[in-house]
Every structure is written in C-alpha cells, then in structure tokens.
Design a protein around this motif. Sequence first.
Motif, PDB file in Angstrom:
ATOM      1  N   ARG A   1      73.784-127.857 -79.851  1.00  0.00           N
ATOM      2  CA  ARG A   1      73.120-128.592 -80.929  1.00  0.00           C
ATOM      3  C   ARG A   1      72.689-129.983 -80.472  1.00  0.00           C
ATOM      4  NH1 ARG A   1      77.497-126.392 -83.940  1.00  0.00           N
ATOM      5  NH2 ARG A   1      78.531-128.435 -83.865  1.00  0.00           N
ATOM      6  N   ARG A   2      73.530-130.664 -79.665  1.00  0.00           N
ATOM      7  CA  ARG A   2      73.229-132.042 -79.242  1.00  0.00           C
ATOM      8  C   ARG A   2      73.481-132.174 -77.741  1.00  0.00           C
ATOM      9  NH1 ARG A   2      75.964-132.294 -84.059  1.00  0.00           N
ATOM     10  NH2 ARG A   2      74.885-133.344 -85.795  1.00  0.00           N
ATOM     11  N   PRO A   3      72.609-131.612 -76.908  1.00  0.00           N
ATOM     12  CA  PRO A   3      72.858-131.693 -75.455  1.00  0.00           C
ATOM     13  C   PRO A   3      72.811-133.109 -74.912  1.00  0.00           C
ATOM     14  CG  PRO A   3      70.667-130.827 -75.919  1.00  0.00           C
ATOM     15  CD  PRO A   3      71.377-130.892 -77.232  1.00  0.00           C
ATOM     16  N   TRP A   4      72.004-133.976 -75.491  1.00  0.00           N
ATOM     17  CA  TRP A   4      71.902-135.353 -74.989  1.00  0.00           C
ATOM     18  C   TRP A   4      73.220-136.098 -75.130  1.00  0.00           C
ATOM     19  CZ3 TRP A   4      73.110-139.211 -78.378  1.00  0.00           C
ATOM     20  CH2 TRP A   4      73.116-138.875 -79.743  1.00  0.00           C
ATOM     21  N   LEU A   5      74.005-135.762 -76.168  1.00  0.00           N
ATOM     22  CA  LEU A   5      75.272-136.447 -76.375  1.00  0.00           C
ATOM     23  C   LEU A   5      76.265-136.094 -75.267  1.00  0.00           C
ATOM     24  CD1 LEU A   5      76.724-138.360 -78.279  1.00  0.00           C
ATOM     25  CD2 LEU A   5      77.510-136.386 -79.600  1.00  0.00           C
ATOM     26  N   PHE A   6      76.286-134.829 -74.851  1.00  0.00           N
ATOM     27  CA  PHE A   6      77.182-134.427 -73.763  1.00  0.00           C
ATOM     28  C   PHE A   6      76.763-135.084 -72.452  1.00  0.00           C
ATOM     29  CE2 PHE A   6      78.664-131.571 -70.406  1.00  0.00           C
ATOM     30  CZ  PHE A   6      80.006-131.447 -70.737  1.00  0.00           C
ATOM     31  N   ASP A   7      75.446-135.165 -72.191  1.00  0.00           N
ATOM     32  CA  ASP A   7      74.974-135.820 -70.964  1.00  0.00           C
ATOM     33  C   ASP A   7      75.338-137.305 -70.959  1.00  0.00           C
ATOM     34  OD1 ASP A   7      73.875-133.446 -70.100  1.00  0.00           O
ATOM     35  OD2 ASP A   7      71.930-133.829 -71.024  1.00  0.00           O
ATOM     36  N   ALA A   8      75.204-137.931 -72.109  1.00  0.00           N
ATOM     37  CA  ALA A   8      75.585-139.347 -72.198  1.00  0.00           C
ATOM     38  C   ALA A   8      77.083-139.522 -71.995  1.00  0.00           C
ATOM     39  CB  ALA A   8      75.159-139.905 -73.555  1.00  0.00           C
ATOM     40  N   ALA A   9      77.877-138.572 -72.474  1.00  0.00           N
ATOM     41  CA  ALA A   9      79.324-138.653 -72.289  1.00  0.00           C
ATOM     42  C   ALA A   9      79.697-138.544 -70.818  1.00  0.00           C
ATOM     43  CB  ALA A   9      80.008-137.561 -73.104  1.00  0.00           C
ATOM     44  N   VAL A  10      79.000-137.685 -70.058  1.00  0.00           N
ATOM     45  CA  VAL A  10      79.267-137.577 -68.619  1.00  0.00           C
ATOM     46  C   VAL A  10      78.949-138.893 -67.915  1.00  0.00           C
ATOM     47  CG1 VAL A  10      78.548-136.412 -66.491  1.00  0.00           C
ATOM     48  CG2 VAL A  10      78.947-135.084 -68.564  1.00  0.00           C
ATOM     49  N   VAL A  11      77.811-139.488 -68.252  1.00  0.00           N
ATOM     50  CA  VAL A  11      77.442-140.772 -67.642  1.00  0.00           C
ATOM     51  C   VAL A  11      78.476-141.847 -67.982  1.00  0.00           C
ATOM     52  CG1 VAL A  11      75.717-142.612 -67.645  1.00  0.00           C
ATOM     53  CG2 VAL A  11      74.999-140.210 -67.593  1.00  0.00           C
ATOM     54  N   ALA A  12      78.898-141.889 -69.253  1.00  0.00           N
ATOM     55  CA  ALA A  12      79.885-142.893 -69.660  1.00  0.00           C
ATOM     56  C   ALA A  12      81.214-142.678 -68.948  1.00  0.00           C
ATOM     57  CB  ALA A  12      80.072-142.835 -71.183  1.00  0.00           C
ATOM     58  N   ALA A  13      81.628-141.426 -68.779  1.00  0.00           N
ATOM     59  CA  ALA A  13      82.901-141.146 -68.106  1.00  0.00           C
ATOM     60  C   ALA A  13      82.856-141.576 -66.646  1.00  0.00           C
ATOM     61  CB  ALA A  13      83.222-139.650 -68.216  1.00  0.00           C
ATOM     62  N   VAL A  14      81.748-141.307 -65.963  1.00  0.00           N
ATOM     63  CA  VAL A  14      81.635-141.713 -64.559  1.00  0.00           C
ATOM     64  C   VAL A  14      81.623-143.241 -64.439  1.00  0.00           C
ATOM     65  CG1 VAL A  14      80.163-141.616 -62.503  1.00  0.00           C
ATOM     66  CG2 VAL A  14      80.487-139.577 -63.907  1.00  0.00           C
ATOM     67  N   LEU A  15      80.917-143.915 -65.338  1.00  0.00           N
ATOM     68  CA  LEU A  15      80.911-145.377 -65.317  1.00  0.00           C
ATOM     69  C   LEU A  15      82.310-145.944 -65.534  1.00  0.00           C
ATOM     70  CD1 LEU A  15      77.664-146.143 -67.368  1.00  0.00           C
ATOM     71  CD2 LEU A  15      78.045-146.605 -64.928  1.00  0.00           C
ATOM     72  N   LEU A  16      83.041-145.346 -66.478  1.00  0.00           N
ATOM     73  CA  LEU A  16      84.372-145.860 -66.811  1.00  0.00           C
ATOM     74  C   LEU A  16      85.378-145.596 -65.696  1.00  0.00           C
ATOM     75  CD1 LEU A  16      86.198-147.151 -68.979  1.00  0.00           C
ATOM     76  CD2 LEU A  16      86.623-144.847 -69.857  1.00  0.00           C
ATOM     77  N   VAL A  17      85.365-144.399 -65.128  1.00  0.00           N
ATOM     78  CA  VAL A  17      86.401-144.001 -64.172  1.00  0.00           C
ATOM     79  C   VAL A  17      86.092-144.496 -62.761  1.00  0.00           C
ATOM     80  CG1 VAL A  17      87.574-142.015 -63.123  1.00  0.00           C
ATOM     81  CG2 VAL A  17      87.018-142.001 -65.569  1.00  0.00           C
ATOM     82  N   PHE A  18      84.820-144.509 -62.350  1.00  0.00           N
ATOM     83  CA  PHE A  18      84.494-144.785 -60.949  1.00  0.00           C
ATOM     84  C   PHE A  18      83.771-146.112 -60.729  1.00  0.00           C
ATOM     85  CE2 PHE A  18      84.734-140.168 -61.352  1.00  0.00           C
ATOM     86  CZ  PHE A  18      85.639-139.857 -60.348  1.00  0.00           C
ATOM     87  N   CYS A  19      83.126-146.657 -61.736  1.00  0.00           N
ATOM     88  CA  CYS A  19      82.377-147.899 -61.526  1.00  0.00           C
ATOM     89  C   CYS A  19      83.192-149.145 -61.877  1.00  0.00           C
ATOM     90  CB  CYS A  19      81.082-147.877 -62.346  1.00  0.00           C
ATOM     91  SG  CYS A  19      79.918-146.594 -61.825  1.00  0.00           S
TER      92      CYS A  19
END
Length: 425
Positions: free
Chosen positions: A31-49
Amino acid sequence: MSSEGTDHLAAHPLVDRLAGLGQRLRRFDARRPWLFDAAVVAAVLLVFCIPDLVHTDERRELRVLLNHPPLAAMVALQLGLVLPLFWRRRAPTAAFYAIAAVFVLQWSLGVLLRADVALLIAIYSLVLRVHPARLLWAGLTVAAAMALVAWRASAVVTPWDALFFLYSAATAAAALGVAIRIRRAQLAALRDRAQRLEIERDQRSKLAAATERTRVAREMHDIIGHSLSVIISLADGGAYAVGGNPQRGREALELIGDTSRQALAELRRVLGVLRDETEAAELHPQPGVAEINALCERIRVAGPDVVYRTAGNVDALDPGVQLTAYRIAQEALTNALRYAGPHTALDVGLTAADGRLQITVHDTGPQPPDRPPPPPAKPGHGLAGMRERAALYAGTVEAGPRPGGGWTVRAILDLTPLAALEGRT
C-alpha cells in the motif's frame, strides 16, 4: 531434519506469529512502498552514519593511511551513499551505479565510512530485481571498486586478505538476492499453478455438468420421444376403432396407460440422479439387448409388424454397448413409427461378429391405411443422438431410403478395443 520435525517447527506459535507479521508488513508495503524505502534509508543513517560523526578518533591504526575530511564533506559523502537507497526498488540499476560512483570517489579520497554498507544493500537489490544478463557490468564495477579498497588498505592488511573479505561480503549480498529471487519465483510459480488448477477445476466442473446435461437430455429424448410416439399411435388407433370395435379401443387405452406409467418410471430414474436428496427414486438397471424384445412388443401393439432377430453372442456384450444398441434401436423404431405410420413393417437385426456390432432397422414405408395417416411430426435430433452414441464406440450411423421404398438405419459399433481390454485383464 525430518519432515515431522519441519512440520512441528512450522506449527510453532512463534513461527505462526512471525509469518502473520510478515504478511502484514508485505500488505503494508504494497500500500505504501515509499514509506518502507524511507525507513531503510533512515535505519542506515541512524546505525551507520551517526557513529562516524560522533566517534571521530577511532581507527588510530589507519590515521597514517586514511584521511579525515571536514564534517560537511563527510556528511555529503554519507548522503551520497545512503540517499540513492530510496530508489533501490524502483530504479535498482541507477541507484547501484550512483552509490558505486560515490563509493569510488570516497575511497579515491582515502575516506573510510561505515555507510559503505549501502553498496552491499545496492548489490542485493540489483541482483534481486534486474535481469541476470545485465549483471555482468555491475559485477565488474564491484570488482574494480573492491580492488581500489584493497589497494588503499594494503598498508594495514595484505591485498589478498582484503580482497577475500571484500569479495566475500559482496558475494554474500549477491547470494542473498539470488536466494530471495528464486524463492519469490517459486512462490509466483506456485500461485500461478494454483490459479491454473482452479481454472481447470472450474472448467472440468462446467464440462462435466454440460456432459451430464447432454446425457440426461439424450436419455429424456429417447424416453419421451419413443413413449409419446407409441401413445400417439395407440390413441389414433383407439379413436379409429372405438366406433366399430369398442374392445380394441379399450385395449388401446390400457396400453396407453401402461406405456405412460413405464415412461414415467424411466423419467423418475433419469431425473433421480439430479436430485441432492438422500431419498432418490428407486434405481433400476439400464436397458440392454434383452429388453429389445419388450421394445419391439410395445411397437408391435401400436400397429406395425415387427420382426426381431439376432446373430452372434449379443447377450455377452458390455453393458455400455448393450445400452447404446438399445437406445439406437429405440430411436430408429420410434422414427419409423412416427414417419412410416402404424401400418408399416419393421425388420430389426443385431449382429455381433468380427469385433463389430451391427444394428439395422428397416421399414417398408407408409402403407395405404384404412384411415387417414397422422400428420407428420417435425424432424428432431434423433439421428444426431444416435451418431453421438455410436461415436462412443468409434462407430458410425447411416440412414437413408432403401430400394423399393421404406427407410433403413444401420449402425456399426467397434468392439475391438473392448475385446482387447478384456484379453489383457
């Protein structure tokens, strides 16, 4: 692991809850694929950046080798590595090459970032979604980028150790993409097969229903057509004889009642198979060759002179063949009575020889009666029905005028497949 252990594990409540959670996540993602993609980007920024921005004095052993760029440059490189992941599913090739370009630029400047994990995620997404023929250049790009990293880290570890670690990580990401891609293809194939099986099941049900309707219609045509033809002939004869011979008229009425009751019983038997109730009509054996004598007798009492003879061991024929022979003879006699009238002469013969059964019905045609003939009936589907029945046994039906007047119906059924089957058993 045995199948019993696998089934036990699949039935575990935790596995069931995880499967339900996965299904809900997939529905939400659809239903909301953009939200999952944004969550992946946010997780990588939080954990690795974030750790690279906070802990700037780590990896002291690499100070001599690597550079520490300004904060703005580091943030720019991190965003260049991570932000393309937002398009990794919609445009996996573009996202991969964008991340690979920033990756090469970063290592060309001698900068080490935890956000390099974005390249592995891009490799996974690329292998998962892109046609395998387009992965060759991506593989060469990854090999060159990893060789650059190994060359930059050669002062700390040997190039071969660095290449082994880097290529293993890239291979693991690609293997994960291949495994999930194969799994999705298998699930899609299973869903497609289930849909096709469902469609085939519906088609088989419709075909079976149509076949059953055709069979019932053919049976009812044979029963009603034959019985009504006999009843009409008896009624016409009784009406003609009631003035001069009341006893003959009474006999005709009694025969009409007997024929009607027999037709009603056969209709109940045929229609009983269509009912869902447990209390069905009383079942009787299907008619066979032995009942042709009674059939000829019913035709005979309606007026025509009927001669019936057999040759060969017709009583030992398969029940299906006997039913076909009975129905063909019934239809031919009914048509003869309907079109030739009650004053014709009928010759019925069954011959079983050389792996074939021949059914012949001859009539002498309309004879000058001592009363007006009944009006001719409209042609029906009797001949087509006879041909359909004969086709079940690779047989043929021929019908046409005979020399000297009258009409002939000749049906030939092939008994060779039945004989061969009985010989094998």
